[in-house]
Write a protein that holds these residues in place. Structure first.
Motif, PDB file in Angstrom:
ATOM      1  N   THR A 199     -90.130 -47.268 -24.017  1.00  9.60           N
ATOM      2  CA  THR A 199     -90.983 -46.095 -23.830  1.00  9.60           C
ATOM      3  C   THR A 199     -90.563 -45.310 -22.601  1.00  9.60           C
ATOM      4  N   LEU A 200     -90.227 -46.016 -21.511  1.00 17.27           N
ATOM      5  CA  LEU A 200     -89.768 -45.334 -20.305  1.00 17.27           C
ATOM      6  C   LEU A 200     -88.495 -44.546 -20.580  1.00 17.27           C
ATOM      7  N   ALA A 201     -87.584 -45.117 -21.365  1.00 22.62           N
ATOM      8  CA  ALA A 201     -86.358 -44.398 -21.711  1.00 22.62           C
ATOM      9  C   ALA A 201     -86.674 -43.125 -22.485  1.00 22.62           C
ATOM     10  N   ARG A 202     -87.677 -43.175 -23.372  1.00 21.86           N
ATOM     11  CA  ARG A 202     -88.055 -41.972 -24.127  1.00 21.86           C
ATOM     12  C   ARG A 202     -88.704 -40.928 -23.213  1.00 21.86           C
ATOM     13  N   LEU A 203     -89.464 -41.391 -22.213  1.00 21.77           N
ATOM     14  CA  LEU A 203     -90.026 -40.444 -21.253  1.00 21.77           C
ATOM     15  C   LEU A 203     -88.916 -39.739 -20.477  1.00 21.77           C
ATOM     16  N   GLU A 204     -87.884 -40.478 -20.108  1.00 24.11           N
ATOM     17  CA  GLU A 204     -86.739 -39.878 -19.420  1.00 24.11           C
ATOM     18  C   GLU A 204     -86.121 -38.780 -20.268  1.00 24.11           C
ATOM     19  N   GLN A 205     -85.920 -39.051 -21.537  1.00 22.02           N
ATOM     20  CA  GLN A 205     -85.271 -38.076 -22.399  1.00 22.02           C
ATOM     21  C   GLN A 205     -86.146 -36.845 -22.628  1.00 22.02           C
ATOM     22  N   THR A 206     -87.472 -37.056 -22.697  1.00 21.80           N
ATOM     23  CA  THR A 206     -88.367 -35.908 -22.818  1.00 21.80           C
ATOM     24  C   THR A 206     -88.254 -35.016 -21.588  1.00 21.80           C
ATOM     25  N   THR A 207     -88.241 -35.637 -20.408  1.00 22.40           N
ATOM     26  CA  THR A 207     -88.089 -34.871 -19.176  1.00 22.40           C
ATOM     27  C   THR A 207     -86.719 -34.205 -19.113  1.00 22.40           C
ATOM     28  N   SER A 208     -85.688 -34.921 -19.562  1.00 24.04           N
ATOM     29  CA  SER A 208     -84.337 -34.363 -19.554  1.00 24.04           C
ATOM     30  C   SER A 208     -84.263 -33.109 -20.418  1.00 24.04           C
ATOM     31  N   THR A 209     -84.886 -33.159 -21.584  1.00 25.72           N
ATOM     32  CA  THR A 209     -84.898 -31.991 -22.467  1.00 25.72           C
ATOM     33  C   THR A 209     -85.630 -30.821 -21.816  1.00 25.72           C
ATOM     34  N   ALA A 210     -86.724 -31.118 -21.108  1.00 26.43           N
ATOM     35  CA  ALA A 210     -87.473 -30.065 -20.439  1.00 26.43           C
ATOM     36  C   ALA A 210     -86.665 -29.427 -19.314  1.00 26.43           C
ATOM     37  N   LEU A 211     -85.747 -30.205 -18.707  1.00 33.40           N
ATOM     38  CA  LEU A 211     -84.959 -29.694 -17.585  1.00 33.40           C
ATOM     39  C   LEU A 211     -83.683 -28.973 -18.031  1.00 33.40           C
ATOM     40  N   GLU A 212     -83.342 -29.040 -19.309  1.00 31.75           N
ATOM     41  CA  GLU A 212     -82.091 -28.445 -19.773  1.00 31.75           C
ATOM     42  C   GLU A 212     -81.983 -26.960 -19.435  1.00 31.75           C
ATOM     43  N   PRO A 213     -82.992 -26.122 -19.766  1.00 36.24           N
ATOM     44  CA  PRO A 213     -82.848 -24.694 -19.417  1.00 36.24           C
ATOM     45  C   PRO A 213     -82.838 -24.458 -17.909  1.00 36.24           C
ATOM     46  N   VAL A 214     -83.501 -25.332 -17.153  1.00 33.72           N
ATOM     47  CA  VAL A 214     -83.502 -25.195 -15.691  1.00 33.72           C
ATOM     48  C   VAL A 214     -82.087 -25.366 -15.150  1.00 33.72           C
ATOM     49  N   VAL A 215     -81.392 -26.404 -15.620  1.00 35.27           N
ATOM     50  CA  VAL A 215     -80.048 -26.703 -15.138  1.00 35.27           C
ATOM     51  C   VAL A 215     -79.052 -25.663 -15.650  1.00 35.27           C
ATOM     52  N   GLY A 443     -86.771 -27.315  -0.015  1.00 35.81           N
ATOM     53  CA  GLY A 443     -88.019 -27.810   0.556  1.00 35.81           C
ATOM     54  C   GLY A 443     -89.160 -27.830  -0.442  1.00 35.81           C
ATOM     55  N   ARG A 444     -88.851 -28.053  -1.718  1.00 36.04           N
ATOM     56  CA  ARG A 444     -89.873 -28.067  -2.757  1.00 36.04           C
ATOM     57  C   ARG A 444     -90.158 -29.491  -3.205  1.00 36.04           C
ATOM     58  N   SER A 445     -91.365 -29.715  -3.707  1.00 40.75           N
ATOM     59  CA  SER A 445     -91.749 -31.033  -4.201  1.00 40.75           C
ATOM     60  C   SER A 445     -91.074 -31.301  -5.531  1.00 40.75           C
ATOM     61  N   LEU A 446     -90.280 -32.374  -5.578  1.00 42.28           N
ATOM     62  CA  LEU A 446     -89.610 -32.726  -6.830  1.00 42.28           C
ATOM     63  C   LEU A 446     -90.622 -33.123  -7.893  1.00 42.28           C
ATOM     64  N   LEU A 447     -91.633 -33.893  -7.513  1.00 46.13           N
ATOM     65  CA  LEU A 447     -92.622 -34.330  -8.496  1.00 46.13           C
ATOM     66  C   LEU A 447     -93.357 -33.134  -9.088  1.00 46.13           C
ATOM     67  N   ASP A 448     -93.791 -32.210  -8.245  1.00 47.97           N
ATOM     68  CA  ASP A 448     -94.495 -31.032  -8.768  1.00 47.97           C
ATOM     69  C   ASP A 448     -93.600 -30.228  -9.709  1.00 47.97           C
ATOM     70  N   PHE A 449     -92.307 -30.144  -9.371  1.00 53.06           N
ATOM     71  CA  PHE A 449     -91.397 -29.385 -10.236  1.00 53.06           C
ATOM     72  C   PHE A 449     -91.241 -30.077 -11.592  1.00 53.06           C
ATOM     73  N   LEU A 450     -91.112 -31.396 -11.581  1.00 51.73           N
ATOM     74  CA  LEU A 450     -90.975 -32.126 -12.842  1.00 51.73           C
ATOM     75  C   LEU A 450     -92.226 -31.974 -13.696  1.00 51.73           C
ATOM     76  N   VAL A 451     -93.402 -32.041 -13.069  1.00 45.61           N
ATOM     77  CA  VAL A 451     -94.652 -31.879 -13.819  1.00 45.61           C
ATOM     78  C   VAL A 451     -94.711 -30.481 -14.431  1.00 45.61           C
ATOM     79  N   SER A 452     -94.309 -29.478 -13.658  1.00 46.46           N
ATOM     80  CA  SER A 452     -94.325 -28.100 -14.181  1.00 46.46           C
ATOM     81  C   SER A 452     -93.360 -27.940 -15.348  1.00 46.46           C
TER      82      SER A 452
END
Length: 472
Positions: A199-215, A443-452
């Motif tokens: 399940t943790l691995a699937r959470l990683e991939q969900t977050t990775s997909t969300a970060l694709e346009p950011v990167v 100087g931004r919060s990484l956690l807040d950015f990931l949640v957003s």
């Protein structure tokens, strides 16, 4: 078995010149460490017991040995009180009786009383994951008999975990480099969250997909930067050798995993229309750039000069001469960076040092230095203008330390995880490291950015940006 001893000077004198040169080269290799080569500090041999017990070098002009820890006279560092807006609870404590005579004291402060002393205690409250249960009701139509069940609300998203839990799980693995099993145990211990490694691995991939346009936006932005530092380090994807590349600008850092360590990768990272300055080492992949668009790393050169000085007693004076000139070059640079001197003064101070270094490098092309230092000296003379870009162009540093520092977390991750096992795992590494490093620069919060990012992906909204400034 006793190690073979070094041949005597008489035997060496009788040996042919190629044999003597080969022995000298082998001995020089044995003396190399991280300060005289590109080897990492972890490859340095352990110190002997005598070296560990040796006193440290003198600390000051008095010649006293430097002790461990803070030195006498250094400014103290104390924890500053947080602002009142950050305080959650205030407890007023008043004395009951005078400590001198025992008389009772007033509860309210009087005109002669000193100001209250503020003492703050920071504590973590007990944390328990919040569980929201959505009960999706079903109703039967009284007209046609059809049963209709309420749909899952938008804020519930898909799956069983919310965006903040996605962010924390990604943070533990991708930023703090915990293994998945350790991350699962950490979530269970700190937040009473029960989930499996899969399940943790699937959470990683969900977050990775969300970060694709950011990167993707970061990758396009770094190609427009006026200055960038590039470096690369080895990586493994399954059993395939790969390379983790990084591009560091003033406010952004991009990571890219590629199976090749070639000019084509550098060109793809910088783009076909690159017009800025690249700070790098002397690796051949960057040689396609014109010299006026390059800054060679002086930190690498210092290691090369140390290597020459440590080669043997014949080369030591030459290597020490190169190091002494370099020390004066950096002294001029530090005065400029501190604001003591302006750029015209920097150029005036460096000009005679340039002439000294050129004469030294030209001497390195001749015996007895040519065998040891000839290739390096010739290469530096051929790349002469790329040594001095930092003296002419704003924003250019004389070293490639920015890119090397960016790669250090990746190296630690590689050593702990032995790389990645799939393309999806490699994309996760690229994206989380890009976002983590860029958030740190800004100087931004990484956690807040990931949640957003995860929240935006769930709701179909535009993702947050690392390129444009965040809205208040």
């Amino acid at each position: 078995m006793k190690a073979p001893s070094r041949p005597s000077e008489e035997l060496l004198a009788q040996a042919p010149e190629p044999v003597r040169a080969y022995i000298a080269e082998l001995e020089a290799r044995l003396r190399q460490d991280s300060s005289t080569s590109s080897r990492p500090p972890s490859s340095d041999p352990p110190k002997t017991q005598a070296q560990r017990r040796a006193p440290p070098p003198p600390a000051d002009r008095d010649g006293e040995p430097r002790r461990r820890g803070g030195q006498p006279g250094h400014p103290g560092h104390h924890r500053e009180l947080l602002g009142e807006e950050r305080v959650d609870r205030v407890v007023d404590v008043t004395p009951d009786a005078c400590r001198g005579c025992g008389a009772g004291l007033a509860l309210e402060a009087g005109p002669g009383d000193p100001a209250d002393e503020r003492v703050q205690v920071v504590e973590l409250p007990p944390v328990r994951a919040e569980v929201t249960e959505y009960r999706l009701a079903a109703r039967q139509c009284r007209s046609c008999g059809t049963i209709t069940r309420a749909g899952r609300p938008t804020e519930a998203g898909v799956g069983s975990f919310g965006p903040r839990l996605h962010g924390v799980a990604t943070l533990l693995v991708g930023r703090y480099r915990l293994s998945r099993r350790e991350a699962v145990a950490c979530l269970a211990e700190l937040g009473e969250v029960e989930l499996s490694v899969g399940t943790l691995a699937r959470l990683e991939q969900t977050t990775s997909t969300a970060l694709e346009p950011v990167v993707d936006e970061v990758a396009a932005a770094v190609q427009q930067a006026p200055v960038a530092n590039l470096d690369e380090t080895g990586w493994w994807q399954a059993k395939t050798r790969s390379w983790l590349w990084t591009v560091v600008t003033e406010t952004l850092t991009l990571f890219r995993l590629d199976p090749h360590r070639s000019k084509a990768v550098a060109q793809a990272l910088l783009g076909p229309e690159w017009t800025g300055i690249v700070g790098s080492d002397r690796y051949s992949a960057y040689r396609y750039l014109p010299l006026e668009q390059r800054q060679l790393c002086w930190a690498h050169l210092i290691r090369e000069f140390r290597k020459i000085a440590a080669y043997n007693h014949h080369q030591r004076p030459f290597g020490e001469r190169l190091l002494e000139i370099t020390t004066r070059i950096f002294a001029a640079w530090y005065r400029f960076r501190a604001g003591t001197n302006d750029r015209p003064t920097l150029l005036l101070e460096v000009a005679p040092l340039q002439q000294e270094l050129r004469l030294a490098l030209e001497a390195g092309l001749k015996p007895p230095h040519a065998v040891v230092a000839g290739t390096l000296c010739g290469n530096l003379l051929d790349s002469w203008s790329a040594l001095w870009t930092f003296t002419r162009v704003d924003g250019v540093e004389p070293t490639n330390n920015a890119a090397e520092r960016a790669l250090r977390p990746a190296v630690l991750w590689r050593k702990g995880s032995f790389g990645t096992q799939s393309d999806t795992g490699s994309r996760f590494v690229e994206r989380i490291m890009t976002v983590a490093a860029s958030c740190k620069q800004q100087g931004r919060s990484l956690l807040d950015f990931l949640v957003s990012a995860v929240t935006a992906a769930r709701l179909g909204l535009p993702p947050p940006s690392l390129v444009t400034a965040p809205t208040a």
